[in-house]
Enzyme design. Structure first.
Site, PDB file in Angstrom:
ATOM      1  N   SER A 188       0.782  -1.212   0.000  1.00  0.00           N
ATOM      2  CA  SER A 188       0.000   0.000   0.000  1.00  0.00           C
ATOM      3  C   SER A 188       0.813   1.260   0.000  1.00  0.00           C
ATOM      4  CB  SER A 188      -0.946  -0.058   1.192  1.00  0.00           C
ATOM      5  OG  SER A 188      -1.917   0.934   1.119  1.00  0.00           O
ATOM      6  N   CYS A 189       0.211   2.352   0.478  1.00  0.00           N
ATOM      7  CA  CYS A 189       0.713   3.684   0.261  1.00  0.00           C
ATOM      8  C   CYS A 189       0.896   4.431   1.557  1.00  0.00           C
ATOM      9  CB  CYS A 189      -0.263   4.451  -0.616  1.00  0.00           C
ATOM     10  SG  CYS A 189      -1.865   4.665   0.151  1.00  0.00           S
ATOM     11  N   GLY A 190       1.428   5.634   1.468  1.00  0.00           N
ATOM     12  CA  GLY A 190       1.690   6.428   2.643  1.00  0.00           C
ATOM     13  C   GLY A 190       0.488   7.149   3.204  1.00  0.00           C
ATOM     14  N   LEU A 191      -0.664   7.065   2.553  1.00  0.00           N
ATOM     15  CA  LEU A 191      -1.842   7.752   3.066  1.00  0.00           C
ATOM     16  C   LEU A 191      -2.647   6.886   4.021  1.00  0.00           C
ATOM     17  CD1 LEU A 191      -3.284   9.521  -0.101  1.00  0.00           C
ATOM     18  CD2 LEU A 191      -1.921  10.506   1.726  1.00  0.00           C
TER      19      LEU A 191
END
Length: 268
Positions: free
Chosen positions: A112-115
């Site tokens: 996934s991502c940093g958000l």
């Protein structure tokens, strides 16, 4: 420091054909495992990813998370194997530890991502310190880079399950490349590698994925003027590129590419 990790595992699969025949086939399967990021003793994130080039990933991840401004802000990076996966312990310079205390939270993200896990929508709008330079890349160079990207995907060639992010100069020469099961992780690895080799000034980045808000944001942190993806952009990605002057190209194929944002009128 480099780490040695298992990147693929052999697996016997059953191949089905239209005539109803079934036969066993051996395949290499990409390894995906949890990698915990610990910053100054705090558990900051757990990423599901390919356990390769974890130092580059840590640098790029902390840059795109805005916890550091440059690689020199990191005093130490220590990756090591744990029973359930990998742990990367990072020590920051003293003057940045206030940022860490402001952002500490435990977060798990799936490839996934940093958000993921941010506590409020207001935290999405993180600062972009400067506008990217105007790209100076001929159209033919973009197609040549797209044609060449497979040569920089050795792990994907073995498994068929890996994303890549590649940085090129204006002639199309590949300056750095990174692979990971997660598209965000691959781009963070690339951002980290470019940050520790500042003499390698990339003119554009090519990613083998769709272009989301986070992918645009990471390209802006890397300081490139042009981002190309082989899949479609999201509306928020286009808005973010427009707000900060990033040239954006999507749905890159051998026969065509779609220009989503061209602030410098490079392709008129």
């Amino acid at each position: 420091m480099s780490v040695d990790a298992e990147l693929t595992r052999p697996l016997t699969l059953l191949r089905l054909s239209p005539d109803g025949q079934a036969s066993p086939i051996e395949r290499a399967v990409a390894v995906e495992c949890p990698v915990a990021i610990e910053v100054d003793g705090f558990g900051y994130a757990v990423m599901m990813m390919t356990p390769e080039r974890l130092e580059d990933f840590a640098i790029g991840f902390l840059l795109t998370e805005r916890l550091i401004d440059a690689p020199r802000d990191i005093l130490a990076i220590e990756p090591f194997a744990a029973e359930a996966g990998w742990i990367v312990r990072v020590t920051l310079a003293e003057h940045l530890r206030g940022r860490m205390r402001d952002r500490v939270r435990h977060r798990t993200s799936d490839t996934s991502c940093g958000l993921c896990g941010l506590s409020g929508l207001e935290q999405i709008a993180r600062p972009v310190t400067k506008r990217p330079p105007a790209p100076r890349v001929p159209t033919a160079t973009l197609f040549a880079a797209l044609d060449d990207i497979r040569a920089h995907q050795p792990l994907n060639a073995r498994t068929g399950a890996i994303h890549a992010a590649v940085a090129c100069d204006a002639t199309g020469q590949v300056l750095a490349a990174a692979e990971d099961v997660g598209r965000h992780n691959a781009l963070d690895k690339l951002v980290g590698r470019l940050a520790v080799e500042p003499d390698r000034q990339a003119d554009f980045i090519l990613v083998t994925s769709r272009i989301s808000y986070e992918m645009v944001d990471k390209a802006l942190v890397a300081g490139v003027g042009l981002l190309i993806g082989i899949s479609a952009p999201t509306s928020l990605a286009i808005d973010h590129a427009r707000a900060h002057g990033l040239t954006l190209i999507a749905l890159a194929r051998a026969d065509a590419m779609l220009v989503a944002h061209d602030p410098h009128r490079l392709f008129d």
